[in-house]
Structures are given as structure tokens and as C-alpha cells.
Design a protein around this motif. Structure first.
Motif, short mmCIF file in Angstrom:
data_model
loop_
_atom_site.label_atom_id
_atom_site.label_comp_id
_atom_site.label_asym_id
_atom_site.label_seq_id
_atom_site.Cartn_x
_atom_site.Cartn_y
_atom_site.Cartn_z
N LEU A 101 68.11 7.31 22.65
CA LEU A 101 67.15 8.09 23.42
C LEU A 101 66.31 8.96 22.48
O LEU A 101 65.09 9.09 22.66
CB LEU A 101 67.89 8.96 24.44
N GLN A 151 63.59 6.94 20.70
CA GLN A 151 62.42 6.60 21.52
C GLN A 151 61.39 7.71 21.55
O GLN A 151 60.21 7.46 21.76
CB GLN A 151 62.88 6.27 22.95
N SER A 209 47.94 8.39 31.65
CA SER A 209 48.99 7.69 30.93
C SER A 209 49.75 8.63 29.99
O SER A 209 50.97 8.51 29.82
CB SER A 209 48.40 6.52 30.14
N ALA A 240 52.10 10.64 32.13
CA ALA A 240 53.25 9.85 32.55
C ALA A 240 54.29 9.76 31.45
O ALA A 240 55.50 9.91 31.69
CB ALA A 240 52.80 8.45 32.97
N ARG A 241 53.84 9.54 30.21
CA ARG A 241 54.80 9.50 29.10
C ARG A 241 55.41 10.87 28.85
O ARG A 241 56.62 10.99 28.63
CB ARG A 241 54.12 8.99 27.83
N ASP A 242 54.58 11.92 28.88
CA ASP A 242 55.09 13.27 28.67
C ASP A 242 56.21 13.60 29.65
O ASP A 242 57.22 14.21 29.29
CB ASP A 242 53.97 14.30 28.82
N THR A 243 55.99 13.23 30.91
CA THR A 243 56.98 13.53 31.95
C THR A 243 58.31 12.86 31.63
O THR A 243 59.38 13.48 31.75
CB THR A 243 56.46 13.06 33.32
N LYS A 244 58.25 11.61 31.21
CA LYS A 244 59.47 10.89 30.87
C LYS A 244 60.14 11.47 29.63
O LYS A 244 61.35 11.71 29.62
CB LYS A 244 59.14 9.41 30.63
N VAL A 245 59.34 11.74 28.60
CA VAL A 245 59.90 12.25 27.35
C VAL A 245 60.50 13.64 27.55
O VAL A 245 61.56 13.96 27.02
CB VAL A 245 58.82 12.27 26.24
N ARG A 246 59.82 14.45 28.35
CA ARG A 246 60.32 15.81 28.56
C ARG A 246 61.62 15.80 29.37
O ARG A 246 62.53 16.58 29.09
CB ARG A 246 59.25 16.64 29.27
N ALA A 247 61.72 14.89 30.34
CA ALA A 247 62.97 14.76 31.09
C ALA A 247 64.09 14.26 30.18
O ALA A 247 65.22 14.75 30.23
CB ALA A 247 62.77 13.83 32.27
N ASN A 248 63.77 13.26 29.35
CA ASN A 248 64.77 12.76 28.40
C ASN A 248 65.18 13.86 27.42
O ASN A 248 66.35 13.92 27.00
CB ASN A 248 64.21 11.56 27.64
#
Length: 290
Positions: A187, A190, A241, A244-252
Motif C-alpha cells: 500500500l 502505491q 481525476s 479521485a486519486r487524492d481521495t483514495k491515497v488519503r484514505a489509504n
């Protein structure tokens, strides 16, 4: 005649104390934070206090404090976290998450001092998925074999030119061994940039000094990018876009931090510290408030 001091006593006097690392690390972090505050219109947030993290005591007797800010609108700052813990485990962590009006990388600089070593994490996290996780051990990438792979190769060259070539030497200067990978190594990979530092240095004052010297040049590079209009994104698909990536990366990132701080301070306490450090995850920050 000078008294003879047993070697054992000399060794004890020179022993490294993680608590003593706090003063130089916090001073360096404060100087770097002051530069961010001078350059960007940060608004203080009460989120750390809401979680009981404005000031707190860790389970191993450390003294912690956390502050957070944002700078909505054109300043493009979604979240700034300043975390400091002084004790048997000393942590100095400065994080800046950008909003998706520019593709300036997110900034992460963290030093953790324990009896085992001085762990340094420094990264300028990319805002686009361009295949950095496919990097080989020698720093190269597999030959592109698809249209997407060719596009990623071009995008990596662009990001290197605009961002990473300028901080490559700074990141390489850290040296040391690889820090323990932890259970979420994939993780972390990524989210990492091609210049990411995740290193363990010896448990000594020289390592603390090396880590402390990283904060200001890292912030200087980051603020230089923030001030450059060439990094602005076009409204529409580019912003969407990136968001969308920021949201995923910040949650991860919350999961990565919960795992990391959980190892240091216990699962429940670690999860709470991670929540404060990562910031609220359930609200949009497209140039607006968190």
C-alpha cells in the motif's frame, strides 16, 4: 592527576536518548512550518482538539501535541498536520496535503527516534497514477508494452522534469538502511514517489542532526512548486481525476498511519493519532473547506 572514569560509565554517559532528539527535530520542524505559514493563508482547525490530540500523553509516557490547518481556494492546501511527540518514542511529523487545483506533490516529512534507530520518512507524493509502483530495484522501469504504459512513461518524464529531478539529491543524501517495511508495504509503494525515503539511520545524535536538516529544504522545494502557476490544472477532467486519486491515497494513508502508530503506541491509540494526522476523510476538499 585526572580521575580514571570506567569505560562503562563513559558509554552510559554517551548513550543515545530518543527524548533528547525532540529539541533539534522540533526546532527544525517549527522553522519549516513557519515558512509554510508565511507563504500560505492557513486557517487553524479544531480537529486535533476534537480527538483529544491538541495535547496528549502516550501510553509509554510520551508528551504529544498536534496542530492542523487548511488553506481553501487558490492556495490549494487541503490539510496541514504538525505532530510532535517527545518521549521514549519521539516523533516529529509535518504533512501537507494539496487540493486538486494544482498537481503539486503532497509533502510528508517524518522522523521517529527510538532506541532501535532514527527512522526517516520523506516523500513528495505524486498526484497521478503513472506506474511508479512498477519501478525495478535499479531504478528503471519495465519496457512499455501498452498504450497506457507508454503514456505513463511520458508522464513520469514530465513529473521528473517539473518536480523530482530537483529533489533527487536531497532525498538520496539521507542514506541509511531500509526501514522495517511493516504489514502494508504494498500500500505504501502505491502512494510513493520515485524519490521516496523510508530509511533507518543509527540511533545517535548525528542521525538526528541529519534528519533535522531535511525539513527546511523539503519545504523550500514544496513552496517553490506551489508558487509556480505552470502546475495549475485545467478545470474539468484534470481536477476531477486528481481529486479521485487524492481521495483514495488519503484514505489509504490513514490505514498506513494507523498501522505505523499502532506499532509504536498500541492499536487504539495509534488509530486515534492516525485519524488526527491524516485529517477528516469524509468531506470534499476541491479547493474548499475540510
Amino acid at each position: 592527576m585526572q580521575p580514571v572514569i570506567p569505560a562503562l560509565l563513559l558509554s552510559a554517559a554517551a548513550a543515545f536518548s530518543p527524548k533528547d532528539a525532540a529539541a533539534p527535530l522540533f526546532a527544525a520542524q517549527q522553522a519549516a512550518l513557519a515558512k509554510i505559514q508565511a507563504a500560505l493563508p492557513l486557517d487553524a482547525k479544531t480537529y486535533p482538539a476534537d480527538l483529544g490530540l491538541d495535547t496528549f500523553t502516550t501510553s509509554n509516557g510520551g508528551a504529544g501535541a498536534m496542530q492542523s490547518w487548511e488553506a481553501p481556494g487558490p492556495a490549494n492546501i487541503a490539510w496541514v498536520s504538525d505532530l510532535r511527540i517527545e518521549g521514549p518514542t519521539t516523533v516529529a511529523s509535518l504533512t501537507v496535503w494539496c487540493a486538486p487545483l494544482k498537481d503539486v506533490p503532497h509533502l510528508c516529512v517524518r522522523t521517529t527516534a527510538t532506541d532501535a534507530g532514527v527512522d526517516v520518512l520523506m516523500d513528495f507524493r505524486p498526484r497521478a497514477a503513472v506506474g511508479y509502483e512498477t519501478m525495478l530495484e535499479d531504478g528503471s522501469y519495465p519496457e512499455p508494452d501498452s498504450r497506457e504504459a507508454f503514456m505513463n512513461k511520458g508522464n513520469r518524464a514530465d513529473l521528473d522534469k517539473r518536480y523530482y529531478d530537483g529533489v533527487r539529491d536531497l532525498c538520496a543524501s539521507v542514506g541509511g538502511d531500509a526501514a522495517p517495511a511493516g504489514s502494508l508495504a504494498d500500500l505504501k509503494k502505491q502512494a510513493a514517489s520515485p524519490v521516496a525515503v523510508d530509511a533507518r539511520l543509527p540511533a545517535d545524535d548525528a542521525s538526528v542532526a541529519k534528519a533535522a536538516a531535511l525539513y527546511e529544504p523539503a519545504v523550500d522545494a514544496f513552496l517553490g512548486w506551489c508558487a509556480d502557476d505552470q502546475h495549475e490544472l485545467k478545470p474539468g477532467m484534470q481536477v476531477t481525476s486528481t481529486y479521485a486519486r487524492d481521495t483514495k491515497v488519503r484514505a489509504n494513508n490513514y490505514g498506513i498511519l494507523a498501522d505505523y502508530y499502532g506499532e509504536l503506541f498500541g492499536k487504539d491509540e495509534g488509530a486515534n493519532i492516525a485519524a488526527g494526522d491524516a485529517g477528516p476523510l469524509d468531506e470534499a476538499y476541491v479547493g474548499g473547506a475540510s
